[in-house]
Design an enzyme around this catalytic site. Sequence first.
Site, PDB file in Angstrom:
ATOM      1  N   GLY A 158       0.736  -1.258   0.041  1.00 57.06           N
ATOM      2  CA  GLY A 158       0.104  -0.017   0.022  1.00 57.06           C
ATOM      3  C   GLY A 158       0.838   1.169   0.090  1.00 57.06           C
ATOM      4  O   GLY A 158       0.294   2.317   0.017  1.00 57.06           O
ATOM      5  N   GLU A 218       4.237  -6.240   1.612  1.00 54.07           N
ATOM      6  CA  GLU A 218       3.974  -6.682   0.158  1.00 54.07           C
ATOM      7  C   GLU A 218       3.566  -5.631  -0.692  1.00 54.07           C
ATOM      8  O   GLU A 218       2.468  -5.548  -0.939  1.00 54.07           O
ATOM      9  CB  GLU A 218       2.858  -8.014   0.244  1.00 54.07           C
ATOM     10  CG  GLU A 218       1.671  -7.620   1.130  1.00 54.07           C
ATOM     11  CD  GLU A 218       0.750  -8.862   1.565  1.00 54.07           C
ATOM     12  OE1 GLU A 218       1.412 -10.037   1.572  1.00 54.07           O
ATOM     13  OE2 GLU A 218      -0.454  -8.813   1.264  1.00 54.07           O
ATOM     14  N   PRO A 219       4.781  -4.900  -0.952  1.00 53.48           N
ATOM     15  CA  PRO A 219       4.305  -3.773  -1.757  1.00 53.48           C
ATOM     16  C   PRO A 219       4.218  -4.290  -3.109  1.00 53.48           C
ATOM     17  O   PRO A 219       4.798  -5.108  -3.777  1.00 53.48           O
ATOM     18  CB  PRO A 219       5.757  -2.880  -1.733  1.00 53.48           C
ATOM     19  CG  PRO A 219       6.693  -4.022  -1.270  1.00 53.48           C
ATOM     20  CD  PRO A 219       6.133  -4.763  -0.525  1.00 53.48           C
ATOM     21  N   GLY A 220       3.274  -3.532  -3.905  1.00 48.78           N
ATOM     22  CA  GLY A 220       3.231  -3.730  -5.237  1.00 48.78           C
ATOM     23  C   GLY A 220       3.535  -2.587  -6.281  1.00 48.78           C
ATOM     24  O   GLY A 220       4.557  -2.498  -6.858  1.00 48.78           O
ATOM     25  N   ARG A 221       2.755  -1.750  -6.060  1.00 47.85           N
ATOM     26  CA  ARG A 221       2.859  -0.457  -6.717  1.00 47.85           C
ATOM     27  C   ARG A 221       4.284   0.292  -6.601  1.00 47.85           C
ATOM     28  O   ARG A 221       4.838   0.731  -7.451  1.00 47.85           O
ATOM     29  CB  ARG A 221       1.774   0.616  -6.087  1.00 47.85           C
ATOM     30  CG  ARG A 221       1.599   1.968  -6.754  1.00 47.85           C
ATOM     31  CD  ARG A 221       0.874   2.850  -6.020  1.00 47.85           C
ATOM     32  NE  ARG A 221      -0.410   2.082  -5.605  1.00 47.85           N
ATOM     33  CZ  ARG A 221      -1.601   2.089  -6.286  1.00 47.85           C
ATOM     34  NH1 ARG A 221      -1.579   2.784  -7.475  1.00 47.85           N
ATOM     35  NH2 ARG A 221      -2.559   1.509  -5.633  1.00 47.85           N
ATOM     36  N   CYS A 230     -14.268   4.273 -27.166  1.00 51.87           N
ATOM     37  CA  CYS A 230     -15.511   4.816 -27.526  1.00 51.87           C
ATOM     38  C   CYS A 230     -16.023   5.181 -26.078  1.00 51.87           C
ATOM     39  O   CYS A 230     -17.220   4.460 -25.873  1.00 51.87           O
ATOM     40  CB  CYS A 230     -16.484   3.959 -28.381  1.00 51.87           C
ATOM     41  SG  CYS A 230     -15.963   4.085 -30.196  1.00 51.87           S
ATOM     42  N   GLU A 231     -15.654   5.865 -25.401  1.00 51.39           N
ATOM     43  CA  GLU A 231     -15.887   6.435 -24.108  1.00 51.39           C
ATOM     44  C   GLU A 231     -15.896   7.718 -23.884  1.00 51.39           C
ATOM     45  O   GLU A 231     -14.643   8.173 -23.954  1.00 51.39           O
ATOM     46  CB  GLU A 231     -15.784   5.579 -22.821  1.00 51.39           C
ATOM     47  CG  GLU A 231     -16.053   3.922 -22.840  1.00 51.39           C
ATOM     48  CD  GLU A 231     -17.454   3.716 -22.552  1.00 51.39           C
ATOM     49  OE1 GLU A 231     -18.135   4.548 -21.948  1.00 51.39           O
ATOM     50  OE2 GLU A 231     -17.969   2.510 -23.063  1.00 51.39           O
ATOM     51  N   TYR A 248      -0.599  -1.515 -12.173  1.00 47.71           N
ATOM     52  CA  TYR A 248      -2.066  -1.484 -12.221  1.00 47.71           C
ATOM     53  C   TYR A 248      -2.497  -0.950 -13.427  1.00 47.71           C
ATOM     54  O   TYR A 248      -3.778  -0.384 -13.518  1.00 47.71           O
ATOM     55  CB  TYR A 248      -2.746  -0.820 -10.960  1.00 47.71           C
ATOM     56  CG  TYR A 248      -2.366  -1.444  -9.637  1.00 47.71           C
ATOM     57  CD1 TYR A 248      -2.834  -2.573  -9.454  1.00 47.71           C
ATOM     58  CD2 TYR A 248      -1.627  -0.823  -8.697  1.00 47.71           C
ATOM     59  CE1 TYR A 248      -2.483  -3.368  -8.244  1.00 47.71           C
ATOM     60  CE2 TYR A 248      -1.169  -1.588  -7.566  1.00 47.71           C
ATOM     61  CZ  TYR A 248      -1.770  -2.778  -7.367  1.00 47.71           C
ATOM     62  OH  TYR A 248      -1.384  -3.453  -6.054  1.00 47.71           O
TER      63      TYR A 248
HETATM   64  C1  LIG Z   1      -3.603  -8.035   0.312  1.00 46.36           C
HETATM   65  C2  LIG Z   1      -2.821  -7.172  -0.614  1.00 46.36           C
HETATM   66  N1  LIG Z   1      -1.299  -6.779  -0.503  1.00 46.36           N
HETATM   67  C3  LIG Z   1      -0.521  -6.135  -1.208  1.00 46.36           C
HETATM   68  C4  LIG Z   1      -1.305  -5.365  -1.920  1.00 46.36           C
HETATM   69  C5  LIG Z   1      -0.332  -4.282  -3.040  1.00 46.36           C
HETATM   70  O1  LIG Z   1      -0.804  -3.127  -2.468  1.00 46.36           O
HETATM   71  P1  LIG Z   1       0.021  -2.097  -3.231  1.00 46.36           P
HETATM   72  O2  LIG Z   1       0.268  -2.293  -4.659  1.00 46.36           O
HETATM   73  O3  LIG Z   1      -0.572  -0.657  -2.931  1.00 46.36           O
HETATM   74  O4  LIG Z   1       1.473  -2.174  -2.626  1.00 46.36           O
HETATM   75  C6  LIG Z   1      -2.686  -5.337  -2.245  1.00 46.36           C
HETATM   76  C7  LIG Z   1      -3.389  -4.288  -3.152  1.00 46.36           C
HETATM   77  O5  LIG Z   1      -4.615  -4.140  -3.513  1.00 46.36           O
HETATM   78  C8  LIG Z   1      -3.442  -6.126  -1.371  1.00 46.36           C
HETATM   79  O6  LIG Z   1      -4.845  -6.259  -1.588  1.00 46.36           O
END
Ligand SMILES: Cc1ncc(COP(=O)(O)O)c(C=O)c1O
Length: 435
Positions: A251, A293-296, A364-365, A393
Site C-alpha cells: 500500500g 507486500e508492496p506492489g505499486r 468509445c467512451e 495496475y
Molecule cells: C492484500 C494486498 N497486499 C498487497 C497489495 C499491494 O498493494 P500496493 O500495490 O498498493 O502496494 C494489495 C493491493 O491491493 C493487497 O490487496
Amino acid sequence: MTDAGALARVLPATARVNGRGHLEVGGCDLVELARTYGTPLYVYDEATVRARCRAFTSAMGDRGEVLYSAKAFASPAFLRLVASEGLGLDVVSAGELHLARVAGYAGDRLHLLGNNKALEDVAAAWEARATLVIDGFHEFDLLRRVVPAGHRIRCQVRVSPGVRPRTHDFIATGQLDSKFGFSIEAGAARAAVERALGHDRVELVGLHSHIGSQIFELAGYVAAMEILLDLMVELRRDLGFEPERLSAGGGLGIAYTRDDAPPSPERFVETLWGALEGGAARRGLRVPRLLVEPGRAIAGPAGVALYTVGAIKEIAGVRTYVAVDGGMGDNIRPKLYAARYEAILASDPEGEVGGPVTIVGKYCESTDVLVVDARLPRLRPGDVICLPGAGAYCLAMASNYNGMPRPAVVMVNEGRARLIRRRETVQDLLATEVL
Ligand SMILES: Cc1ncc(COP(=O)(O)O)c(C=O)c1O
C-alpha cells in the site's frame, strides 16, 4: 523537462535528457523505442525495479521478508527480475501462481491471497506448497477437500483491523465495511484463528493485514499495528497462539504527479518495524517476523507508457483535446480512481509549455481521459507522449475493449531494450472465440 527537478520524482531513476534533447530511460531514447516497437508501449527500467526492491530488502534486513504483490504487474520476465532481488511473492489466483511458477518461483516463497478462493486456487497453493492467506470461513471446507489427511498447509489468517487510511475510498480495504479480511472488531478474526488452530489440515503460522493502497500517511499503519498487537494479546491469552509472522500488507504510495511526496520504502519499513517491536515490547509479546507486500511501490515508478499523438481537436474557449493511440484499455486508473498523471513530450521534454491540453484515448467512451490539463509544448500528430508512473495496475488491468490489442512491453537497461511481452494482434482477439 520544463520543470526538471519536479518531474524527476515521477520518472524512473535513470531518466535523463540525451544529446538529441530526447527523454531517455535505461540509456534508451524513448522516441526511438516508440519507433522500433510501436505505441502504445510500456517501458520498464530494470535499474529502477532493482533499486526499489533493494530499498525494501535492505531496510528489512533479516527482521522479516519482502514480498512483491504480483497483482501490480505480473509478467514472468518482471517476476524473474524481482525474484533475482530476493523478494518473495504474493499472488491472488491460480493464474498468478502459474505465472510465478513459470518465472521460476519456488512454492515456499509464494503466498496465495484472495477473498473468494476457488477450489482450484487452494489446490494450486497446496500443490506449490505456498502459504495460504485465509480470508473466509468457506476456505476451511475447501482445505479439507484439497489437503490430504495427515498433511497441513502453512496458513496465515487475514484480519481487518478496522483502520481507514486516508486514500481514495475505493482502495481502502482495512475498514469494517470491506469484503477483505476477518473483522477484529466484529470478533470474526478471533473466531477464524480458533477455527484454524483446531483444523487438522492447517498449520497456522501468522496473521495478515492490508489497510489500503496509495497511502502517504504512515500513521494508518501504526494505528493498524496497535490493533493487531492488541489482538495478539487476546489470542495468546485465550487460545495460546502467538504468530511467527505478521504481514502488514502493502500500500505504500508513489508519486504520480509533481505534487506527490510519498514516504520512502525505508521509512515505510522502519515505521512498521518500530510500531511492531515497540508495541510488542510494551505488551510483553514475542516479536514475530515482519512481512510487507508492496506492489505499486516496486513496479509503479519503474514503468512509463508511450503513446503517439493522433487527432487534435481545439474547441475555442473551452478545451483542446489531444487524442493518443491508447487510453482506458491499457490504463483504466484515471476512470477507476480519478488517478492523475503527468505527461511529457518525449522528443522535447524541456520545451516551453503552451496552454493546457486534455489527453484522451481512442476508446468509445467520453470518460476515456488520461490526463486533464496537461502542460506540454505545442503538440503535432506523430509526437510521442510519455506518461510516468505507469508500471503498476495499468497493464495488469488492461482489456481488449473495442477490439483493441493490448500493448507490447520492453525492459530497458544500460542502453539495451528487450521485448518482454509482444504486442497483441487482432488474431489474438480470436484466440478464445468458438467460431
Ligand atoms: C492484500 C494486498 N497486499 C498487497 C497489495 C499491494 O498493494 P500496493 O500495490 O498498493 O502496494 C494489495 C493491493 O491491493 C493487497 O490487496
